[in-house]
Design a protein around this motif. Structure first.
Motif, mmCIF file in Angstrom:
data_model
loop_
_atom_site.group_PDB
_atom_site.id
_atom_site.type_symbol
_atom_site.label_atom_id
_atom_site.label_comp_id
_atom_site.label_asym_id
_atom_site.label_seq_id
_atom_site.Cartn_x
_atom_site.Cartn_y
_atom_site.Cartn_z
ATOM 1 N N THR A 19 0.828 -1.206 0.000
ATOM 2 C CA THR A 19 0.000 0.000 0.000
ATOM 3 C C THR A 19 0.863 1.257 0.000
ATOM 4 O O THR A 19 0.565 2.246 -0.697
ATOM 5 N N ALA A 69 2.221 1.571 -3.473
ATOM 6 C CA ALA A 69 1.154 1.957 -4.397
ATOM 7 C C ALA A 69 0.861 3.453 -4.296
ATOM 8 O O ALA A 69 0.655 4.137 -5.312
ATOM 9 N N ARG A 70 0.849 3.965 -3.071
ATOM 10 C CA ARG A 70 0.611 5.402 -2.897
ATOM 11 C C ARG A 70 1.717 6.223 -3.544
ATOM 12 O O ARG A 70 1.465 7.249 -4.187
ATOM 13 N N LEU A 101 3.670 5.305 -6.047
ATOM 14 C CA LEU A 101 3.530 5.176 -7.504
ATOM 15 C C LEU A 101 2.422 6.079 -8.024
ATOM 16 O O LEU A 101 2.570 6.755 -9.057
ATOM 17 N N ALA A 102 1.295 6.099 -7.309
ATOM 18 C CA ALA A 102 0.174 6.932 -7.731
ATOM 19 C C ALA A 102 0.550 8.413 -7.664
ATOM 20 O O ALA A 102 0.207 9.202 -8.558
ATOM 21 N N HIS A 103 1.260 8.801 -6.614
ATOM 22 C CA HIS A 103 1.634 10.208 -6.450
ATOM 23 C C HIS A 103 2.583 10.663 -7.556
ATOM 24 O O HIS A 103 2.469 11.797 -8.056
ATOM 25 N N ARG A 114 2.755 9.336 -10.474
ATOM 26 C CA ARG A 114 2.166 8.951 -11.763
ATOM 27 C C ARG A 114 3.061 7.952 -12.510
ATOM 28 O O ARG A 114 3.172 7.988 -13.730
ATOM 29 N N THR A 125 3.995 4.292 -13.804
ATOM 30 C CA THR A 125 3.404 3.000 -14.176
ATOM 31 C C THR A 125 4.487 1.944 -14.322
ATOM 32 O O THR A 125 4.214 0.827 -14.764
ATOM 33 N N LEU A 160 -3.030 -1.733 -8.091
ATOM 34 C CA LEU A 160 -3.266 -0.547 -8.917
ATOM 35 C C LEU A 160 -3.811 -0.896 -10.295
ATOM 36 O O LEU A 160 -4.150 -0.004 -11.078
ATOM 37 N N LEU A 193 -2.042 -2.304 -12.640
ATOM 38 C CA LEU A 193 -0.981 -2.053 -13.610
ATOM 39 C C LEU A 193 -0.432 -3.370 -14.155
ATOM 40 O O LEU A 193 -0.433 -4.398 -13.467
#
Length: 642
Positions: free
Chosen positions: A335, A338-339, A341-343, A345, A347, A373, A375
């Motif tokens: 988690t 993942a956060r 990676l999301a922040h 952007r 992939t 995610l 991905l």
């Protein structure tokens, strides 16, 4: 307490005859003597143990009250020469009211009398028929067994240097138990005399109450409930006793036993005090408004140690807890990644895969984060970078693992690049110094960073908590990444997570390779392989066993213990696996490296905290990089000379 801060406690369940005070007193005296023989400093008995809890309207008979006081007087006489305090329950009349009381006594004297505050009148309970509440009563002096003694709900007892408070049965079940205020006033040990009848599922609830109250108050909590011998007219009493400490159960009785029991446990008052000091939301207000009664309890040097010491404090001993712990840790790591990676952007992610434990766990975490995610796993670029010390075993495991998990696998050898670098800086060909090793680690990190730049990816760090503690990483080499998912997972736990994943989440070739990774000796593989092509550089032969270092780390950082106490516990945890000299040798290594390598932790990348021990300079551990280890090393030197 002994020199390490342990108070030896016991919860005793005596044989009972309802309303036969003389018999009950005899059995209590015998158990106090047994406890004293085991070095117990304070022993707790059930509620109304002198009379029996189920006397009913007999409590209103003056004859019973007189017999109870007479039995107490005889009990004081019989235990006067014993170095053990005890807490028993009996009815006491004060100012024409009858109270359900706990009597604390030692060395033939009554130290104080504590009345029950919350009197239950529901379901099977009808105590207000006989007893008044002691809640809010000021402390007064009363006469009991020919002695003038303090009486009141706000008494504290200093027993052998440990501050103790008493509450009785229902007091624990109310929204604001008296023990909460007592702990805020400095009590470290809570003694609960109880007589709670059994119903289906109730024992589990009681256990939860006791454990949670010990955690909230950061105290040791002794609970002792009445057993066989109480009236079974309508109820059954099972003799439920347990000792909890700061949210953990240390010892429990056998419920429904027909015999007497003595449940003994050493509670760690030093640990409780250390934990209270570090928890800024726990601030006791001192004993203002409370009367404290002190008694000195001599402690024998050769008394037994009644406490289990886990050799692997980061790894739960029970299979079910270990299973849930591994699952939860992996989810926390995934988690966090993942956060990030999301922040950003991102992939794509880049992971250096060596075929060892840490990089394997980092890859498993990255795969789970990508799956969460949504991905494509092909966005995970796993890079194996064989060098001078890479063996066929780890190389093969790295490739098999990447292919089995469906990530993009790349191989970028570092040998030629390092040889050119050695020539550039003038390093002799036969040099096997730190420069030789660190250059390889930095070359690998450079590759990971540069590939990440090309791919628009995030470099996932692999180093674990144990390596951070020892500084067993190359500064600006494997010490660096863009997000370190293993930063607060110790080596002993990394191995268990990989084994757990193999057993519960993997199949086929991935399961096989994970099992082999877990069985592979830990090594950075920076020195050439041996003549048979096997691993020549084994980390644990160089810096010591990780199970010892993780033990030292937990006891030092989490519990705040000095070397002498860590040694005391290590000798009991590891038995004959390591002798005293070996433990001290590696303890010296631990403290020397822990202090000297702080500069690497001061510059460590972000990463998720997963347990109670973490070394992030932004979170849990703030230490100057130039702090001295002299105090700790001097104590180890003294221990070596003893």
């Amino acid at each position: 307490m002994d020199r390490y801060g342990y108070l030896k406690t016991a919860a005793a369940i005596p044989s009972v005859r309802v309303a036969d005070c003389a018999y009950n007193g005899e059995r209590i005296a015998a158990l106090v003597a047994d406890a004293a023989g085991r070095g117990v400093e304070v022993v707790l008995f059930p509620e109304l143990s002198v009379t029996g809890y189920t006397c009913g309207d007999l409590f209103l008979q003056p004859a019973l009250l007189a017999a109870a006081e007479q039995a107490l007087a005889e009990l004081l006489r019989r235990t006067a020469e014993l170095n053990t305090a005890f807490v028993v329950g009996l009815p006491v009349a004060v100012d024409d009211m009858l109270y359900n009381c706990a009597v604390v006594a030692a060395a033939g004297e009554v130290l104080g009398v504590v009345p029950k505050c919350h009197i239950p009148d529901y379901a099977e309970f009808y105590e207000s028929r006989w007893f008044a509440s002691g809640q809010g009563r000021p402390t007064v002096e009363i006469e009991l067994c020919g002695q003038s003694v303090p009486f009141g709900p706000d008494l504290l007892f200093d027993i052998g240097g440990a501050r103790c408070a008493v509450e009785i049965c229902e007091d624990l079940w109310v929204p604001a138990p008296p023990s909460a205020e007592a702990a805020a006033a400095g009590a470290e040990v809570i003694l609960n005399l109880s007589a709670s009848p059994e119903t289906v599922g109730k024992s589990d609830y009681v256990r939860q109450l006791v454990v949670q109250q010990s955690a909230r108050t950061r105290a040791a909590y002794l609970y002792c409930s009445a057993g066989f011998g109480e009236s079974s007219t309508d109820l059954v009493f099972a003799g439920h006793a347990l000792v909890a400490e700061n949210g953990a159960v240390l010892a429990v009785s056998e419920r429904f036993s027909l015999g007497e029991q003595l449940v003994v446990a050493d509670v760690d008052c030093q640990l409780l005090r250390n934990d209270r000091c570090r928890t800024t939301t726990f601030r006791h207000s001192g004993a203002g408004g409370r009367t404290t009664v002190a008694v000195t309890m001599p402690v024998a040097d050769d008394r037994p140690f009644d406490r289990t010491v886990e050799a692997m404090p980061f790894v739960p001993a029970e299979d079910d807890r270990r299973h849930s712990r591994c699952e939860e840790i992996l989810n926390i790591q995934a988690t966090g990644l993942a956060r990030r990676l999301a922040h950003t952007r991102s992939t794509k992610a880049v992971v250096g895969i060596s075929g060892g434990l840490d990089s394997t766990l980092a890859l498993l975490v990255t795969v789970r984060a990508f799956d969460r995610l949504g991905l494509d796993r092909q966005g995970i670029v796993g890079i194996t970078m064989p060098g001078f010390g890479t063996t066929g075993r780890t190389y093969g495991n790295a490739l098999t693992l990447m292919r089995g998990l469906g990530v993009t696998a790349r191989e970028i050898p570092i040998r030629a690049a390092c040889e050119q670098h050695f020539r550039d800086i003038g390093l002799p060909e036969d040099d096997r110094s730190t420069t030789y090793e660190n250059a390889q680690a930095r070359e690998r990190t450079q590759i990971l960073m540069d590939v990440a730049n090309r791919e628009g990816a995030l470099v996932v760090g692999t180093g674990d908590l144990s390596e951070l503690a020892l500084g067993w990483a190359t500064y600006n080499g494997d010490q660096m990444s863009m997000y370190g998912v293993n930063a607060s997972v110790p080596k002993t736990l990394v191995r268990h997570i990989v084994e757990w994943y193999a057993a519960h989440c993997a199949e086929g070739s991935v399961r096989e390779v994970l099992c082999d990774v877990a069985a592979t000796p830990v090594s950075p593989e920076l020195l050439p392989a041996d003549a048979e092509g096997g691993i020549a550089q084994k980390t644990e032969e160089l810096v010591g066993p990780y199970e010892l270092h993780d033990f030292f780390l937990y006891r030092f950082v989490r519990q705040g213990f000095p070397p002498a106490k860590i040694l005391f516990l290590a000798e009991r945890a590891f038995g004959r696996r390591y002798d005293r000299a070996t433990i001290l040798r590696w303890m010296k290594t631990f403290f020397s490296r822990f202090f000297s390598q702080q500069f690497k932790r001061s510059a460590m990348p972000d990463g998720p905290k997963v347990g109670s021990v973490a070394l992030s300079p932004r979170g849990d551990w703030r230490m100057p990089s130039d702090a001295s280890a002299a105090v700790w090393l001097a104590e180890i030197d003294r221990l070596e000379k003893e």
